[in-house]
Scaffold this motif. Structure first.
Motif, PDB file in Angstrom:
ATOM      1  N   GLY A  10       1.467  79.976   8.306  1.00 40.10           N
ATOM      2  CA  GLY A  10       2.030  81.077   9.098  1.00 40.10           C
ATOM      3  C   GLY A  10       3.004  81.937   8.325  1.00 40.10           C
ATOM      4  O   GLY A  10       3.921  82.516   8.902  1.00 40.10           O
ATOM      5  N   GLY A  11       2.813  82.044   6.989  1.00 45.63           N
ATOM      6  CA  GLY A  11       3.574  83.026   6.204  1.00 45.63           C
ATOM      7  C   GLY A  11       2.874  84.368   6.303  1.00 45.63           C
ATOM      8  O   GLY A  11       1.963  84.552   7.131  1.00 45.63           O
ATOM      9  N   ALA A  13       0.706  85.753   4.298  1.00 44.40           N
ATOM     10  CA  ALA A  13      -0.741  85.688   4.003  1.00 44.40           C
ATOM     11  C   ALA A  13      -1.510  85.255   5.250  1.00 44.40           C
ATOM     12  O   ALA A  13      -2.510  85.888   5.629  1.00 44.40           O
ATOM     13  CB  ALA A  13      -1.010  84.735   2.841  1.00 44.40           C
ATOM     14  N   ASP A  32       3.614  75.016  10.092  1.00 50.22           N
ATOM     15  CA  ASP A  32       4.680  74.023  10.220  1.00 50.22           C
ATOM     16  C   ASP A  32       6.035  74.722  10.271  1.00 50.22           C
ATOM     17  O   ASP A  32       6.964  74.279  10.925  1.00 50.22           O
ATOM     18  CB  ASP A  32       4.577  73.083   8.997  1.00 50.22           C
ATOM     19  CG  ASP A  32       5.522  71.911   9.105  1.00 50.22           C
ATOM     20  OD1 ASP A  32       6.176  71.763  10.144  1.00 50.22           O
ATOM     21  OD2 ASP A  32       5.612  71.127   8.134  1.00 50.22           O
ATOM     22  N   ALA A  36       7.848  80.698   2.541  1.00 51.52           N
ATOM     23  CA  ALA A  36       8.678  81.537   1.666  1.00 51.52           C
ATOM     24  C   ALA A  36       8.727  82.986   2.141  1.00 51.52           C
ATOM     25  O   ALA A  36       9.617  83.748   1.738  1.00 51.52           O
ATOM     26  CB  ALA A  36       8.122  81.489   0.248  1.00 51.52           C
ATOM     27  N   SER A  37       7.785  83.381   2.970  1.00 45.62           N
ATOM     28  CA  SER A  37       7.610  84.809   3.275  1.00 45.62           C
ATOM     29  C   SER A  37       8.843  85.534   3.835  1.00 45.62           C
ATOM     30  O   SER A  37       9.083  86.684   3.457  1.00 45.62           O
ATOM     31  CB  SER A  37       6.412  84.989   4.212  1.00 45.62           C
ATOM     32  OG  SER A  37       5.239  84.663   3.519  1.00 45.62           O
ATOM     33  N   ARG A 136       0.454  70.498  11.374  1.00 44.41           N
ATOM     34  CA  ARG A 136       0.121  70.441   9.936  1.00 44.41           C
ATOM     35  C   ARG A 136      -1.300  69.981   9.743  1.00 44.41           C
ATOM     36  O   ARG A 136      -1.712  68.967  10.321  1.00 44.41           O
ATOM     37  CB  ARG A 136       1.045  69.442   9.233  1.00 44.41           C
ATOM     38  CG  ARG A 136       1.989  70.146   8.286  1.00 44.41           C
ATOM     39  CD  ARG A 136       2.776  69.292   7.412  1.00 44.41           C
ATOM     40  NE  ARG A 136       2.551  69.698   6.038  1.00 44.41           N
ATOM     41  CZ  ARG A 136       3.229  70.642   5.418  1.00 44.41           C
ATOM     42  NH1 ARG A 136       4.199  71.284   6.019  1.00 44.41           N
ATOM     43  NH2 ARG A 136       2.946  70.955   4.162  1.00 44.41           N
ATOM     44  N   GLY A 173       0.650  78.466   1.283  1.00 46.86           N
ATOM     45  CA  GLY A 173       1.731  78.654   0.329  1.00 46.86           C
ATOM     46  C   GLY A 173       1.621  77.788  -0.912  1.00 46.86           C
ATOM     47  O   GLY A 173       0.587  77.190  -1.198  1.00 46.86           O
ATOM     48  N   ASP A 187       8.819  73.022   4.505  1.00 44.36           N
ATOM     49  CA  ASP A 187       7.442  72.963   5.041  1.00 44.36           C
ATOM     50  C   ASP A 187       6.385  73.219   3.965  1.00 44.36           C
ATOM     51  O   ASP A 187       5.185  73.167   4.234  1.00 44.36           O
ATOM     52  CB  ASP A 187       7.260  73.969   6.201  1.00 44.36           C
ATOM     53  CG  ASP A 187       7.665  75.386   5.814  1.00 44.36           C
ATOM     54  OD1 ASP A 187       8.637  75.543   5.042  1.00 44.36           O
ATOM     55  OD2 ASP A 187       7.030  76.342   6.276  1.00 44.36           O
ATOM     56  N   ILE A 188       6.838  73.497   2.744  1.00 48.17           N
ATOM     57  CA  ILE A 188       5.910  73.792   1.647  1.00 48.17           C
ATOM     58  C   ILE A 188       5.602  72.495   0.897  1.00 48.17           C
ATOM     59  O   ILE A 188       6.511  71.767   0.528  1.00 48.17           O
ATOM     60  CB  ILE A 188       6.592  74.802   0.685  1.00 48.17           C
ATOM     61  CG1 ILE A 188       6.855  76.106   1.412  1.00 48.17           C
ATOM     62  CG2 ILE A 188       5.778  75.036  -0.569  1.00 48.17           C
ATOM     63  CD1 ILE A 188       5.636  76.757   1.994  1.00 48.17           C
ATOM     64  N   ASP A 191      -0.264  69.851   0.354  1.00 49.71           N
ATOM     65  CA  ASP A 191      -1.445  69.654   1.214  1.00 49.71           C
ATOM     66  C   ASP A 191      -2.604  70.590   0.899  1.00 49.71           C
ATOM     67  O   ASP A 191      -3.754  70.157   0.819  1.00 49.71           O
ATOM     68  CB  ASP A 191      -1.086  69.890   2.693  1.00 49.71           C
ATOM     69  CG  ASP A 191      -0.103  68.886   3.227  1.00 49.71           C
ATOM     70  OD1 ASP A 191      -0.065  67.761   2.708  1.00 49.71           O
ATOM     71  OD2 ASP A 191       0.640  69.239   4.157  1.00 49.71           O
ATOM     72  N   CYS A 339      -5.940  82.457   0.464  1.00 47.58           N
ATOM     73  CA  CYS A 339      -5.185  83.675   0.132  1.00 47.58           C
ATOM     74  C   CYS A 339      -3.710  83.341  -0.013  1.00 47.58           C
ATOM     75  O   CYS A 339      -3.226  82.347   0.532  1.00 47.58           O
ATOM     76  CB  CYS A 339      -5.378  84.750   1.211  1.00 47.58           C
ATOM     77  SG  CYS A 339      -4.930  84.236   2.862  1.00 47.58           S
TER      78      CYS A 339
HETATM   79  C1  LIG Z   1      13.509  82.331  -1.920  1.00 47.51           C
HETATM   80  C2  LIG Z   1      12.305  83.118  -2.309  1.00 47.51           C
HETATM   81  C3  LIG Z   1      12.430  84.487  -2.503  1.00 47.51           C
HETATM   82  C4  LIG Z   1      11.302  85.239  -2.862  1.00 47.51           C
HETATM   83  N1  LIG Z   1      11.426  86.593  -3.024  1.00 47.51           N
HETATM   84  C5  LIG Z   1      10.340  87.323  -3.354  1.00 47.51           C
HETATM   85  C6  LIG Z   1      10.430  88.750  -3.485  1.00 47.51           C
HETATM   86  O1  LIG Z   1      11.481  89.359  -3.295  1.00 47.51           O
HETATM   87  N2  LIG Z   1       9.306  89.419  -3.828  1.00 47.51           N
HETATM   88  C7  LIG Z   1       8.118  88.800  -4.046  1.00 47.51           C
HETATM   89  O2  LIG Z   1       7.137  89.457  -4.364  1.00 47.51           O
HETATM   90  N3  LIG Z   1       7.995  87.449  -3.886  1.00 47.51           N
HETATM   91  C8  LIG Z   1       9.069  86.709  -3.551  1.00 47.51           C
HETATM   92  N4  LIG Z   1       8.951  85.353  -3.410  1.00 47.51           N
HETATM   93  C9  LIG Z   1       7.608  84.731  -3.443  1.00 47.51           C
HETATM   94  C10 LIG Z   1       6.925  84.961  -2.101  1.00 47.51           C
HETATM   95  O3  LIG Z   1       7.882  84.854  -1.075  1.00 47.51           O
HETATM   96  C11 LIG Z   1       5.816  83.923  -1.819  1.00 47.51           C
HETATM   97  O4  LIG Z   1       4.946  83.800  -2.915  1.00 47.51           O
HETATM   98  C12 LIG Z   1       5.003  84.332  -0.596  1.00 47.51           C
HETATM   99  O5  LIG Z   1       5.839  84.600   0.499  1.00 47.51           O
HETATM  100  C13 LIG Z   1       4.019  83.253  -0.219  1.00 47.51           C
HETATM  101  O6  LIG Z   1       3.456  83.622   1.021  1.00 47.51           O
HETATM  102  P1  LIG Z   1       2.323  82.736   1.676  1.00 47.51           P
HETATM  103  O7  LIG Z   1       2.005  83.374   2.982  1.00 47.51           O
HETATM  104  O8  LIG Z   1       1.246  82.507   0.701  1.00 47.51           O
HETATM  105  O9  LIG Z   1       3.024  81.331   1.903  1.00 47.51           O
HETATM  106  P2  LIG Z   1       4.370  81.008   2.687  1.00 47.51           P
HETATM  107  O10 LIG Z   1       5.092  82.211   3.134  1.00 47.51           O
HETATM  108  O11 LIG Z   1       5.128  80.043   1.863  1.00 47.51           O
HETATM  109  O12 LIG Z   1       3.840  80.310   4.005  1.00 47.51           O
HETATM  110  C14 LIG Z   1       3.158  79.085   3.961  1.00 47.51           C
HETATM  111  C15 LIG Z   1       2.847  78.682   5.378  1.00 47.51           C
HETATM  112  O13 LIG Z   1       1.979  77.555   5.379  1.00 47.51           O
HETATM  113  C16 LIG Z   1       2.513  76.543   6.235  1.00 47.51           C
HETATM  114  N5  LIG Z   1       1.985  75.278   5.775  1.00 47.51           N
HETATM  115  C17 LIG Z   1       2.118  74.669   4.562  1.00 47.51           C
HETATM  116  N6  LIG Z   1       1.374  73.553   4.535  1.00 47.51           N
HETATM  117  C18 LIG Z   1       0.754  73.467   5.734  1.00 47.51           C
HETATM  118  C19 LIG Z   1      -0.155  72.546   6.304  1.00 47.51           C
HETATM  119  N7  LIG Z   1      -0.565  71.468   5.635  1.00 47.51           N
HETATM  120  N8  LIG Z   1      -0.592  72.760   7.571  1.00 47.51           N
HETATM  121  C20 LIG Z   1      -0.166  73.832   8.271  1.00 47.51           C
HETATM  122  N9  LIG Z   1       0.684  74.756   7.778  1.00 47.51           N
HETATM  123  C21 LIG Z   1       1.127  74.566   6.522  1.00 47.51           C
HETATM  124  C22 LIG Z   1       3.999  76.732   6.140  1.00 47.51           C
HETATM  125  O14 LIG Z   1       4.651  76.132   7.212  1.00 47.51           O
HETATM  126  C23 LIG Z   1       4.069  78.260   6.174  1.00 47.51           C
HETATM  127  O15 LIG Z   1       3.886  78.712   7.503  1.00 47.51           O
HETATM  128  C24 LIG Z   1      10.056  84.583  -3.052  1.00 47.51           C
HETATM  129  C25 LIG Z   1       9.948  83.206  -2.859  1.00 47.51           C
HETATM  130  C26 LIG Z   1      11.055  82.473  -2.490  1.00 47.51           C
HETATM  131  C27 LIG Z   1      10.912  80.983  -2.284  1.00 47.51           C
END
Ligand SMILES: Cc1cc2nc3c(=O)[nH]c(=O)nc-3n(C[C@H](O)[C@H](O)[C@H](O)COP(=O)(O)OP(=O)(O)OC[C@H]3O[C@@H](n4cnc5c(N)ncnc54)[C@H](O)[C@@H]3O)c2cc1C
Length: 505
Positions: A10-11, A13, A32, A36-37, A136, A173, A187-188, A191, A339
């Protein structure tokens, strides 16, 4: 439970994917936490008068040490400009107010009041799909090379259950929490990678783990919170424990992380084993406009960053490797898409700051489109029955610490064969210990983390030369760009090493 498309994560992506997919299909998204989003400060868009898509492409490839999947980089850069029609980025007068990330030729990070991630999340139409929280996924269900859904764990009821789906999108993530500490939220975990690998999905670049140069080590309540490195272009500098500058700060993130790591290990660290991030020369009005969230964060702990430096260190931040995808976010498994940070290849060996946030916005939507097209072509998913006898969970906390310590020793900023091998053995023994622990949530999570660690360590051992964020102290760069793919071969990981045509670093 049954749906057309199951989105795991739920980030940004996952949310962008679910919103797009729900235009043509029934979608369930499970998460969960928020990942990071919400922390995305800004994203790269070539909006500066002298900048353009080609220059952005070149910077991304150069930063990634030409290890990037070129096709994915092209999509990222070309799609970036479209976002100005979707979001209202900050302006100063008539010009976009852009920050300059390390490794970038021009100011390029566009933001929305320092809360870009949160703004994108708020823009999602959550009514168009079902979002189940505190759920999860622990295992993917796959027969005959085709995915049919996932086994999930409800953290509120403590029960396992199955969601059947025509297509599954991994959007869960990175895997920063296989380390004892990182900039990631709890939550990262491992898995996504482990679930994908276990059903035969191909992985790539698993050794590339980006360390954030600047993450707080003090005060305790801010441990792991990163400070944006664009501040080095606005007057911030780094100093060691003797208040001396020890590095040029305006270098690529991978280089800066090594310099900080070396200063802490072999030079003059600060009292909390870090170095000083000194923002006192950043003009106060710049601090209170561009960087207010950082200023406020420290102020709430009684520290005025405009008057005193703070202690930081380099910490695992984003994982660059992951599930291998093509331009449609398809994996090699029918019905499985990926993604965002769980996928690999886009960033190469070193991520240009501001590209991860852009990645999740662009590729989340693409994955949603591709998954809904796929779901439109295949028959309804069979409802896989619940056959779970939940077991009482094993106590895994001690083994988790053992794994995290091994990962820290093996996969740190500077690596060597001996430490990688020792860590690999520990991860391998934990995989064996927990591999049959079905329906035991704690045990399955530790199995998934151990497996992800093992695959990353194995890839790091295989890449004997140094490149980007993978620095081997026992060997230098060999000058060639090649990818390391991993795919399950029987019960063991098979490794494919392939030269990237056309690029010699
Ligand atoms: C502190 C911080 C600051 C950042 N700042 C920047 C920035 O300024 N600019 C930039 O470009 N990038 C930045 N980044 C990187 C960027 O935030 C991440 O790469 C991006 O947000 C990842 O998005 P995502 O949707 O792929 O995953 P995430 O946003 O991490 O979301 C992952 C989701 O999956 C869920 N999940 C995980 N495992 C499971 C499972 N087994 N079952 C169900 N759900 C699960 C989690 O609960 C969450 O909802 C930053 C990262 C961090 C940590």
């Amino acid at each position: 439970m049954k749906t057309d498309i199951l989105v795991i994560g739920g980030g940004v992506a996952g949310l962008r994917c679910a919103e797009e997919a729900s235009k043509n299909a029934d979608v369930i998204l499970i998460s969960d936490g928020s990942g990071a989003s919400p922390y995305i400060h800004g994203i790269n868009i070539p909006l500066h008068a002298d900048d353009n898509v080609e220059c952005f492409f070149n910077d991304t490839m150069k930063s990634g040490r030409y290890q990037n999947n070129t096709a994915l980089v092209k999509i990222l850069c070309q799609s970036s400009l479209e976002l100005v029609n979707e979001f209202c980025f900050d302006k100063k007068g008539n010009e976009y107010d852009l920050l300059k990330p390390l490794g970038s030729a021009y100011p390029r990070v566009a933001g929305i009041k320092g809360k870009t991630g949160i703004s994108v999340i708020r823009s999602i139409n959550g009514d168009s799909f079902t979002h189940l929280k505190k759920i999860r996924a622990v295992k993917l269900i796959c027969t005959d090379g085709k995915v049919h859904g996932a086994a999930c764990f409800n953290k509120v009821t403590g029960k396992h259950f199955v969601i059947s789906a025509k297509a599954v999108v991994l959007a869960c993530g990175g895997f920063g929490n296989i380390f004892p500490y990182s900039t990631n939220t709890s939550d990262i975990g491992g898995d996504g990678i482990a679930m994908a690998y276990d059903i035969g999905a191909k992985l790539c670049d698993m050794e590339f783990i980006q360390f954030e140069p600047s993450a707080a080590v003090f005060p305790e309540q801010l441990m792991g919170k990163s400070i944006i490195t664009t501040m080095f272009y606005d007057g911030a500098v780094l100093r060691n424990g003797q208040n001396k500058r020890f590095t040029d700060e305006r270098v690529d993130k991978d280089v800066l992380s090594v310099n900080i790591y070396n200063e802490i290990k072999n030079g003059s660290p600060t009292p909390h084993n870090g170095v000083y991030f000194d923002m006192t020369a950043v003009p106060l009005n710049t601090m209170l406009t561009k960087y207010k969230s950082y200023y406020d964060r420290y102020k709430s702990c009684g520290i005025d960053v405009s008057e005193e430096p703070v202690e930081i260190t380099t910490m695992p931040h984003t994982t660059l490797g992951g599930v291998k995808i093509n331009e449609r976010c398809e994996t090699n498994i029918d019905g499985l898409f990926a993604c965002g940070e769980v996928s690999g290849g886009l960033h190469g060996a070193n991520r240009l700051g501001g590209n991860a946030g852009l990645e999740v916005i662009v590729f989340g939507k693409l994955a949603g489109k591709a998954a809904s097209e796929y779901a439109g072509m295949v028959n309804a998913a069979d409802d896989v029955s619940d056959e779970f006898n939940d077991r009482e969970s094993l106590q895994t906390a001690e083994d988790k610490k053992i794994l995290q310590k091994a990962v820290y020793n093996g996969l740190n900023v500077i690596r060597c064969e001996e430490e990688l091998t020792m860590a690999l053995e520990i991860a391998g023994s934990l995989i064996n210990k927990y591999k049959n622990a079905e329906n035991d949530y704690n045990a399955v999570r530790l199995y998934n983390d151990s497996l992800t660690a093992y695959l990353s360590l194995m890839s790091a051992l295989k890449r004997k030369s140094s490149v980007g964020c993978h620095i081997r102290k026992d060997s230098a760069s060999d000058g060639y760009a090649y990818t390391i793919d991993i795919i399950k071969n029987g019960n063991k990981p098979g490794i494919e090493k392939r030269l990237i045509n056309g690029y010699k670093r």
